[in-house]
Write a protein that holds these residues in place. Structure first.
Motif, PDB file in Angstrom:
ATOM      1  N   THR A  42       0.824  -1.209   0.000  1.00 26.72           N
ATOM      2  CA  THR A  42       0.000   0.000   0.000  1.00 26.72           C
ATOM      3  C   THR A  42       0.858   1.259   0.000  1.00 26.72           C
ATOM      4  O   THR A  42       0.395   2.317  -0.428  1.00 26.72           O
ATOM      5  N   ASN A  73       2.124  -4.021  -7.875  1.00 27.87           N
ATOM      6  CA  ASN A  73       0.969  -3.206  -7.512  1.00 27.87           C
ATOM      7  C   ASN A  73       1.280  -2.472  -6.205  1.00 27.87           C
ATOM      8  O   ASN A  73       1.117  -3.020  -5.118  1.00 27.87           O
ATOM      9  N   SER A 118       0.295   0.952  -4.211  1.00 31.96           N
ATOM     10  CA  SER A 118      -0.734   1.995  -4.221  1.00 31.96           C
ATOM     11  C   SER A 118      -0.119   3.390  -4.254  1.00 31.96           C
ATOM     12  O   SER A 118      -0.541   4.253  -5.037  1.00 31.96           O
ATOM     13  N   THR A 119       0.896   3.626  -3.414  1.00 34.06           N
ATOM     14  CA  THR A 119       1.499   4.959  -3.326  1.00 34.06           C
ATOM     15  C   THR A 119       2.995   4.846  -3.076  1.00 34.06           C
ATOM     16  O   THR A 119       3.434   4.035  -2.250  1.00 34.06           O
ATOM     17  N   SER A 136       1.110   7.707  -7.531  1.00 34.47           N
ATOM     18  CA  SER A 136      -0.035   6.846  -7.229  1.00 34.47           C
ATOM     19  C   SER A 136      -0.209   5.768  -8.300  1.00 34.47           C
ATOM     20  O   SER A 136       0.047   6.012  -9.480  1.00 34.47           O
ATOM     21  N   ASN A 137      -0.609   4.583  -7.868  1.00 35.65           N
ATOM     22  CA  ASN A 137      -0.927   3.472  -8.770  1.00 35.65           C
ATOM     23  C   ASN A 137       0.272   3.043  -9.624  1.00 35.65           C
ATOM     24  O   ASN A 137       0.243   3.082 -10.845  1.00 35.65           O
ATOM     25  N   SER A 184       1.524   0.312 -10.972  1.00 39.54           N
ATOM     26  CA  SER A 184       0.958  -1.023 -11.159  1.00 39.54           C
ATOM     27  C   SER A 184       0.956  -1.405 -12.628  1.00 39.54           C
ATOM     28  O   SER A 184       0.808  -0.551 -13.509  1.00 39.54           O
ATOM     29  N   ASN A 243      -5.876  -3.567 -11.846  1.00 43.98           N
ATOM     30  CA  ASN A 243      -5.785  -2.139 -11.553  1.00 43.98           C
ATOM     31  C   ASN A 243      -5.686  -1.372 -12.868  1.00 43.98           C
ATOM     32  O   ASN A 243      -4.655  -1.370 -13.522  1.00 43.98           O
TER      33      ASN A 243
END
Length: 500
Positions: A256, A295, A297-298, A331-332, A334, A339
């Motif tokens: 995350t 992946n 998130s941030t 952000s993201n 991935s 996603n």
């Protein structure tokens, strides 16, 4: 009766260790202790060597002060198909693996049908103060090493389902820490860590360093084509909710948050070395073509510093561009199909340590044309601060202040376009002679005829320009971005300055 059973069981274990282990696995130990009441077995001063079955060459080895097997399920082992332990504890293991051209699969692992029917259950596997090294093909230097390794792994299970997986066992919570880690990244760079703390919830990498193995001058002498000198230091990398493993045969890494605290990076390029004409991928394509599923998130960068310099002429000072006080949120990050959100970057910094700069950038990793959008703002920029870079790289010097510069660019892997507006005053260029020792007065005069000094603006104080650039695919994304910004500045300074 207990004494007799003790002697029988110990003899059985000794006989198994001496005669049942395959010939290409050599086990030695100085003492074995068996306690039937507690269900434990202990071996001290243990040596374990794995040989290549075909060549009899040593592939790996381990030395341990002790191995403790606690609370063994004797009954299940003797009369069932399950081997269970409450804990296996390895004390001060020192292990080495030797790389070689001759690779052997399934070396010593028995996977016949009867073995697959057995299950192994370990409530806790512990490694205390371990060391591990992977030695290069010459056997004289480590390509990977870790010191002071401590691991606690809960609920390890191996059965007929898990044995078919890339990681042939399942496990629960884990807690890993280490001292110094060294990773050889190839002929020119190495990565080191002074320590790690890794578990299911929050993990930490301490004093990450990625550096060139040689000085700038020595590196240039060893190169046959362009390759950057790198010096990166990150005091702390924090990772939250780290999860990794395999989906089928593909490795995945999820988190995350990755937070990079006070990263400092110096990049130096010797332009006197022959150019590297290999095609460079944009970041969207790099992510898309990763051999793993990623992946995150941030990603946060806190209080960063980046310095980039180029040497373009022998005997001159390399031109340098600096971004200080860098704060960024990505952000993201991935490449998974689950996603589908855009990757977005927002960054602020101090250009040359004094002029605020903001950058917003996004792209869709799944778009094959590598489409992107970038916008930026620079304020209160004194052009003299970048003269060292202009002098070295473009044989020019500038004077004047840029109060505000705004640009937007959209493009793909082939070309891009956009617009720019600037609020500036008293802007002038000086063109230098080839030796950079004096001013080329003719080119300076001609250049400034076509350069508006900033006095002719619209009623809001801005001059406007258009941007168009074609990508050189042998260069990086940031070279591509610079081409766009440069085109916009030239068009704004020399065009009619009007908004289209």
């Amino acid at each position: 009766m207990i004494l007799i059973l003790h002697i029988v069981v110990k003899k059985y274990i000794v006989n198994f260790l001496d005669k049942k282990i395959p010939d290409h696995i050599h086990l030695t130990y100085s003492q074995i202790q068996v306690n039937l009441i507690t269900g434990s077995v202990g071996l001290t001063n243990v040596g374990l060597d794995f040989l290549d079955k075909d060549t009899n060459i040593k592939k790996a080895g381990m030395r341990l002060e002790a191995i403790d097997l606690k609370d063994i399920g004797y009954y299940q082992a003797l009369f069932g198909n399950k081997i269970s332990f409450r804990e296996i504890r390895l004390l001060k293991p020192k292990a080495e693996y030797y790389q070689s051209e001759h690779q052997v699969e399934n070396n010593g692992i028995v996977t016949n049908d009867s073995a697959k029917e057995r299950t192994l259950s370990i409530a806790r596997l512990s490694i205390v103060d371990g060391e591990f090294r992977i030695l290069g093909k010459g056997g004289d230097s480590a390509v990977f090493s870790v010191e002071n390794l401590n691991l606690s792994l809960e609920n390890l299970n191996l059965n007929k389902e898990t044995i078919e997986r890339e990681i042939p066992f399942s496990y629960g919570d884990y807690d890993l820490s280490s001292g110094m880690i060294y990773v050889d990244l190839g002929p020119y760079e190495a990565l080191t860590l002074s320590g790690t703390n890794i578990n299911n919830k929050e993990s930490q990498l301490i004093n990450l360093s990625l550096k060139s193995k040689y000085s700038k001058l020595t590196l240039s002498r060893k190169l046959d084509k362009e390759h950057d000198y790198i010096d990166l230091e990150i005091p702390e990398v924090r990772m939250v909710n780290l999860d990794f493993g395999f989906n089928a045969e593909r490795f995945f890494l999820n988190s995350t948050l990755f937070a990079l605290q006070k990263p400092k990076m110096e990049v130096y390029r010797d332009k006197l070395v022959q150019d590297d004409f290999e095609q460079k991928r944009l970041y969207s394509r790099m992510l898309r073509e990763l051999p793993i599923d990623l992946n995150v998130s941030t990603v946060e960068i806190n209080d960063g510093y980046i310095a980039y310099s180029e040497l373009v002429k022998m005997g001159t000072v390399p031109g340098e561009i600096v971004f200080a006080d860098l704060e960024a949120t990505i952000s993201n990050v991935s490449n998974t199909h689950e996603n589908r959100e855009m990757t977005e970057i927002e960054a602020v910094a101090q250009l040359m340590g004094e002029a605020p700069i903001e950058l917003t950038w996004n792209f869709d990793v799944h778009k094959e044309n590598d489409a992107f959008f970038v916008s930026g703002v620079v304020t209160n920029f004194k052009s003299e601060s970048i003269n060292q870079f202009l002098r070295s790289n473009l044989r020019t010097e500038a004077e004047g202040d840029v109060q505000e510069l705004y640009f937007t660019v959209s493009g793909d892997a082939i070309s891009s376009s956009g617009d720019m507006k600037m609020n500036y005053e008293d802007f002038r260029f000086t063109v230098l002679k080839k030796d950079r020792a004096g001013v080329n007065k003719l080119l300076t005069f001609v250049g400034n005829i076509f350069t508006n000094d900033g006095s002719k603006t619209d009623k809001t104080g801005y001059r406007y320009g258009e941007i168009y650039a074609e990508r050189d695919n042998t260069k990086s994304f940031f070279n591509y971005l610079w081409l766009n910004v440069r085109d916009g500045i030239v068009n704004t300074l020399t065009g009619d300055g009007k908004k289209e």
